[in-house]
Design an enzyme around this catalytic site. Structure first.
Site, short mmCIF file in Angstrom:
data_model
loop_
_atom_site.label_atom_id
_atom_site.label_comp_id
_atom_site.label_asym_id
_atom_site.label_seq_id
_atom_site.Cartn_x
_atom_site.Cartn_y
_atom_site.Cartn_z
N LYS A 33 0.84 -1.21 0.00
CA LYS A 33 0.00 0.00 0.00
C LYS A 33 0.86 1.26 0.00
O LYS A 33 0.51 2.26 -0.61
CB LYS A 33 -0.90 0.00 1.24
CG LYS A 33 -1.47 1.36 1.60
CD LYS A 33 -2.01 1.40 3.00
CE LYS A 33 -2.17 2.80 3.51
NZ LYS A 33 -1.00 3.40 4.13
N ARG A 39 -3.48 11.05 1.73
CA ARG A 39 -2.36 11.99 1.76
C ARG A 39 -1.58 11.97 0.44
O ARG A 39 -0.56 12.63 0.29
CB ARG A 39 -1.43 11.65 2.92
CG ARG A 39 -2.10 11.84 4.27
CD ARG A 39 -1.21 11.40 5.39
NE ARG A 39 0.03 12.14 5.48
CZ ARG A 39 0.13 13.36 5.96
NH1 ARG A 39 -0.93 13.98 6.41
NH2 ARG A 39 1.30 13.96 6.00
N CYS A 91 -4.50 8.83 8.39
CA CYS A 91 -4.89 8.34 9.71
C CYS A 91 -4.54 9.35 10.79
O CYS A 91 -3.52 10.05 10.70
CB CYS A 91 -4.17 7.02 10.00
SG CYS A 91 -4.89 5.65 9.09
N ASP A 99 4.51 0.86 11.85
CA ASP A 99 3.25 0.23 11.43
C ASP A 99 3.12 -1.22 11.91
O ASP A 99 2.05 -1.81 11.82
CB ASP A 99 3.13 0.31 9.91
CG ASP A 99 3.28 1.73 9.42
OD1 ASP A 99 2.35 2.51 9.62
OD2 ASP A 99 4.35 2.06 8.88
N1 EPU Z 1 6.99 14.74 9.32
C1 EPU Z 1 7.11 16.08 9.55
N2 EPU Z 1 6.99 16.93 8.48
C2 EPU Z 1 6.76 16.48 7.20
C3 EPU Z 1 6.66 15.09 6.98
C4 EPU Z 1 6.76 14.24 8.06
O1 EPU Z 1 7.31 16.52 10.69
O2 EPU Z 1 6.66 17.31 6.27
C5 EPU Z 1 7.06 13.80 10.47
C6 EPU Z 1 5.73 13.11 10.70
O3 EPU Z 1 4.86 13.89 11.46
C7 EPU Z 1 6.14 11.83 11.39
C8 EPU Z 1 7.50 11.52 10.77
O4 EPU Z 1 7.96 12.74 10.17
O5 EPU Z 1 6.31 12.07 12.78
C9 EPU Z 1 7.50 10.43 9.74
O6 EPU Z 1 6.56 10.71 8.73
P1 EPU Z 1 6.74 10.23 7.22
O7 EPU Z 1 6.78 11.43 6.33
O8 EPU Z 1 7.87 9.29 7.18
O9 EPU Z 1 5.40 9.46 6.99
P2 EPU Z 1 4.46 9.49 5.72
O10 EPU Z 1 5.26 9.53 4.46
O11 EPU Z 1 3.39 10.50 5.91
C10 EPU Z 1 4.44 6.90 5.36
C11 EPU Z 1 3.38 5.85 5.37
C12 EPU Z 1 2.91 5.60 6.79
C13 EPU Z 1 4.10 5.15 7.62
C14 EPU Z 1 5.21 6.22 7.55
C15 EPU Z 1 6.47 5.79 8.28
C16 EPU Z 1 2.35 6.20 3.23
C17 EPU Z 1 1.15 6.61 2.46
N3 EPU Z 1 2.26 6.28 4.56
O12 EPU Z 1 3.79 8.07 5.87
O13 EPU Z 1 1.98 4.52 6.74
O14 EPU Z 1 3.70 4.99 8.96
O15 EPU Z 1 5.54 6.49 6.17
O16 EPU Z 1 6.98 4.62 7.75
O17 EPU Z 1 3.35 5.77 2.67
C18 EPU Z 1 0.13 3.28 7.39
O18 EPU Z 1 0.39 2.54 6.42
O19 EPU Z 1 -0.76 3.00 8.24
C19 EPU Z 1 0.87 4.53 7.55
C20 EPU Z 1 0.51 5.47 8.41
#
Ligand code: EPU
Length: 441
Positions: free
Chosen positions: A24, A98, A122, A312
């Site tokens: 996903k 997102r 989420c 996760d």
């Molecule tokens: N963060 C910031 N600023 C930003 C981006 C992120 O402060 O501009 C912080 C976030 O708040 C968080 C941390 O950095 O505390 C990590 O966030 P990240 O950007 O790595 O997460 P994401 O790309 O939004 C993806 C997955 C998530 C998974 C995370 C970490 C997708 C669509 N989502 O999210 O998956 O938990 O990476 O591996 O790829 C899930 O599958 O249930 C899920 C939440």
């Protein structure tokens, strides 16, 4: 609106075999990468998930042709002539996803403008997008806030830059890759995330003609090229889904073979699984996970970016730890607010207490800020049935595992959210012998 809930008569070990298809957290990104060329791209091993459907609808709204053969798991995308849709349409289609923020790089290259709706996802923390916006601005994008979201333009095109991420964010790394591959010059990205899903995205971009080098110190070099081509690729398997079913086997004292699961992407998970007392066997195209009988062992876990223990995996593993003997301590260092789901577990008989201190070997970003990001689990505690509401995707699946492990009949509400990340989960539950029944009021 009608609510779908699940009656779960638990206390039965889950046994059998299920198939896990593409990840996903990779597939939608590879779909967005297809916008970097007008040629056709073909992606295989694509699961039927809400996020895939939302991304397909967003691509269509931008003028791309998308065909999806669900059974074969083959998706073909031909961008053709792209256009910026009406912001309201983007907002309606995107819903709580997102993904729209990752459209920025490809759209700024193709059209010179992009639109980001107010983002969902989420509710596991504030989930800001400041890193994404700062990367795009570094590359020369200009933002303009509107009532419905953010409008971005790149009047002089995107230019490569040195980028440093304050935290190895998955999304911001993908944002940088998607913007840098066609930007003028060489981008040096330090502090990058190197999750297997990102390496697979880099593989897709390389097939398209990009020049990308990944160093061992979280630095990625991207040499901009003037054009890219269509790709053919098979998505890596979903290691989060595989880990979730593995935890379901542990919590229900069952035995589940996860076809499609790949050892190399799950090394850290497999180590923890073994330390807790779960057993696994790596086969050619599957991993079999089972509870060997007897007591499970408590352990300390700290979630982290790759190659650490994924955030996760944390929630389903916590359910299994309620059945382990002694005190387990889990320090969540990726999201500040990912223990909300433990309230329902306590209601079902678990003993879990959450703390704002960093209860782990390292001080994380959340320790000084009063976020309840550490959990202490005292086990083993037999779980009993309850009426529970699913809070988010991973927390929701974990509630489901808890209900399957608990004696008696539970009602799990709001299960539709689980479709975001678990393909055909109702069929898989039945195939594993779960006694579950869907009810729509
Ligand atoms: N963060 C910031 N600023 C930003 C981006 C992120 O402060 O501009 C912080 C976030 O708040 C968080 C941390 O950095 O505390 C990590 O966030 P990240 O950007 O790595 O997460 P994401 O790309 O939004 C993806 C997955 C998530 C998974 C995370 C970490 C997708 C669509 N989502 O999210 O998956 O938990 O990476 O591996 O790829 C899930 O599958 O249930 C899920 C939440």
């Amino acid at each position: 609106m009608a609510e779908t809930k699940l009656k779960v008569r638990g206390g039965k070990p889950l046994r059998g075999e299920i198939l896990v298809r593409g990840a996903k957290n990779f597939v939608p990104k590879a779909m967005v990468a297809a916008l970097l060329t007008a040629e056709t791209s073909v992606l295989r091993n694509v699961p039927l998930l809400r996020d895939v459907d939302v991304t397909a609808q967003l691509l269509r709204a931008h003028g791309a042709q998308v065909d999806y053969d669900q059974d074969a798991g083959v998706l073909s995308i031909t961008p053709g002539t792209l256009r910026l849709p009406d912001p309201n349409r983007v907002n309606t289609v995107a819903g709580s996803s997102r993904i729209p923020i990752l459209f920025c790089g490809p759209l700024l290259h193709a059209l010179g403008e992009a639109f980001i709706p107010d983002l969902g996802g989420c509710h596991i923390g504030s989930r800001p997008v400041d890193f994404h916006l700062s990367v795009l601005e570094d590359f020369g994008a200009v933002r303009n806030a509107q009532d419905t979201g953010l409008h971005l333009t790149a009047p002089r095109g995107l230019r490569a830059r040195k980028v440093h991420l304050p935290y190895p964010s998955v999304g911001a790394t993908e944002q940088t890759l998607l913007a840098a591959v066609l930007a003028r010059g060489v981008t040096e990205l330090s502090g990058a995330a190197v999750e297997p899903e990102i390496i697979d995205l880099i593989a897709v971009l390389q097939k398209m003609g990009a020049l990308i080098t990944v160093d061992t110190d979280r630095t990625i070099h991207i040499e901009g090229v003037s054009e890219l081509h269509g790709y053919r690729h098979t998505a890596l398997p979903d290691r989060i889904e595989a880990g979730s079913w593995a935890c379901a086997a542990l919590a229900t004292r069952g035995d589940i073979t996860v076809r499609g699961a790949r050892q190399a992407d799950m090394m850290n998970f497999l180590n923890i699984y073994r330390k807790v007392g779960g057993q696994f066997e790596v086969c050619d195209d599957a991993i079999r996970f089972w509870h060997p009988g007897g007591a499970l062992r408590s352990i300390p876990i700290e979630t982290d970016v790759h190659p650490g223990f994924m955030t996760d995996w944390q929630q389903p593993m916590v359910v299994a730890l309620t059945q382990a003997e002694g005190v387990s301590v889990v320090h969540e260092t990726v999201y500040e607010n990912r223990f909300g789901f433990t309230e329902a577990l306590n209601q079902m008989g678990a003993h879990i207490q959450v703390y704002s201190e960093c209860l782990g070997s390292k001080k994380c970003r959340f320790g000084r800020e009063n976020f309840f990001h550490s959990a202490v689990i005292q086990g083993p505690t037999p779980l009993h049935a309850a009426d529970i509401e699913v809070p988010d995707l991973r927390g929701g699946f974990s509630h489901l595992i808890a209900a399957l492990a608990a004696e008696g009949e539970s009602t799990v509400r709001g299960i539709d959210i689980i479709n975001r990340g678990y393909e055909h989960f109702m069929h898989k539950l039945s195939a594993l012998g779960a006694d579950v029944e869907k009810i729509t009021d």
